[in-house]
Design a protein around this motif. Sequence first.
Motif, short mmCIF file in Angstrom:
data_model
loop_
_atom_site.label_atom_id
_atom_site.label_comp_id
_atom_site.label_asym_id
_atom_site.label_seq_id
_atom_site.Cartn_x
_atom_site.Cartn_y
_atom_site.Cartn_z
N GLY A 123 0.80 -1.20 0.00
CA GLY A 123 0.00 0.00 0.00
C GLY A 123 0.84 1.26 0.00
O GLY A 123 1.89 1.32 0.60
N GLU A 124 0.32 2.24 -0.68
CA GLU A 124 0.99 3.53 -0.75
C GLU A 124 0.78 4.29 0.55
O GLU A 124 -0.34 4.40 1.05
N ILE A 125 1.87 4.84 1.08
CA ILE A 125 1.82 5.60 2.31
C ILE A 125 1.79 7.10 2.02
O ILE A 125 1.05 7.85 2.62
N THR A 126 2.64 7.53 1.09
CA THR A 126 2.74 8.96 0.77
C THR A 126 3.46 9.15 -0.56
O THR A 126 4.07 8.20 -1.10
N LYS A 127 3.40 10.37 -1.07
CA LYS A 127 4.14 10.78 -2.27
C LYS A 127 4.70 12.17 -2.04
O LYS A 127 4.01 13.02 -1.47
N PHE A 128 5.92 12.40 -2.48
CA PHE A 128 6.51 13.73 -2.43
C PHE A 128 7.67 13.80 -3.41
O PHE A 128 8.41 12.84 -3.57
N TYR A 129 7.82 14.93 -4.07
CA TYR A 129 8.91 15.18 -5.02
C TYR A 129 9.10 14.04 -6.02
O TYR A 129 10.23 13.70 -6.37
N GLY A 130 8.03 13.42 -6.45
CA GLY A 130 8.10 12.32 -7.40
C GLY A 130 8.45 10.97 -6.79
O GLY A 130 8.59 9.98 -7.49
N ILE A 131 8.59 10.91 -5.48
CA ILE A 131 8.91 9.68 -4.76
C ILE A 131 7.62 9.10 -4.18
O ILE A 131 6.86 9.83 -3.54
N THR A 132 7.40 7.82 -4.39
CA THR A 132 6.25 7.13 -3.80
C THR A 132 6.77 6.17 -2.75
O THR A 132 7.68 5.38 -3.01
N VAL A 133 6.21 6.25 -1.55
CA VAL A 133 6.61 5.37 -0.45
C VAL A 133 5.50 4.35 -0.23
O VAL A 133 4.33 4.72 -0.12
N LYS A 134 5.89 3.07 -0.18
CA LYS A 134 4.94 1.97 -0.01
C LYS A 134 5.46 1.02 1.06
O LYS A 134 6.64 1.05 1.40
N ILE A 135 4.56 0.17 1.56
CA ILE A 135 4.96 -0.80 2.57
C ILE A 135 4.29 -2.14 2.28
O ILE A 135 3.16 -2.20 1.81
N PHE A 136 5.05 -3.22 2.50
CA PHE A 136 4.55 -4.60 2.46
C PHE A 136 4.38 -5.05 3.91
O PHE A 136 5.17 -4.67 4.76
N PHE A 137 3.41 -5.92 4.16
CA PHE A 137 3.25 -6.43 5.52
C PHE A 137 3.53 -7.92 5.65
O PHE A 137 3.68 -8.41 6.75
N THR A 138 3.56 -8.67 4.57
CA THR A 138 3.69 -10.12 4.69
C THR A 138 4.92 -10.64 4.00
O THR A 138 5.33 -10.14 2.95
N GLY A 139 5.51 -11.66 4.59
CA GLY A 139 6.58 -12.40 3.95
C GLY A 139 7.95 -11.77 3.95
O GLY A 139 8.87 -12.33 3.39
N TYR A 140 8.10 -10.61 4.54
CA TYR A 140 9.39 -9.93 4.48
C TYR A 140 9.83 -9.48 5.85
O TYR A 140 9.05 -8.89 6.59
N ASN A 141 11.08 -9.74 6.18
CA ASN A 141 11.70 -9.22 7.39
C ASN A 141 13.10 -8.78 7.04
O ASN A 141 13.68 -9.31 6.11
N PRO A 142 13.69 -7.86 7.70
CA PRO A 142 13.20 -7.11 8.84
C PRO A 142 12.16 -6.07 8.41
O PRO A 142 11.96 -5.85 7.21
N PRO A 143 11.50 -5.41 9.39
CA PRO A 143 10.53 -4.38 9.05
C PRO A 143 11.15 -3.33 8.12
O PRO A 143 12.24 -2.83 8.39
#
Length: 82
Positions: free
Chosen positions: A2-22
């Motif tokens: 899911g997308e968390i935010t956008k700024f200066y052409g950068i999109t920040v997203k996060i996965f919650f499953t199957g990946y570590n470390p946070p």
Amino acid sequence: MGEITKFYGITVKIFFTGYNPPHFQALYDDTLGIFKIDTLEMVEGDLTDIAQSLVKEWAEKYKTDLMEMWDSKTLKKLPPLE
């Protein structure tokens, strides 16, 4: 993912499953950076130094929110870098 935010052409997203470390992802044009939430270190990717710096500046402000999202597996929108 899911997308968390956008700024200066950068999109920040996060996965919650199957990946570590946070971690979260930042996308800019055709480049990607994967950042650990606890250290804000880019552990994988090819973001430019400038993009990395902007992402880290933003993430420092919202580190607690990012960790809370990771722990609760609940996505929420965060303000962009201003």
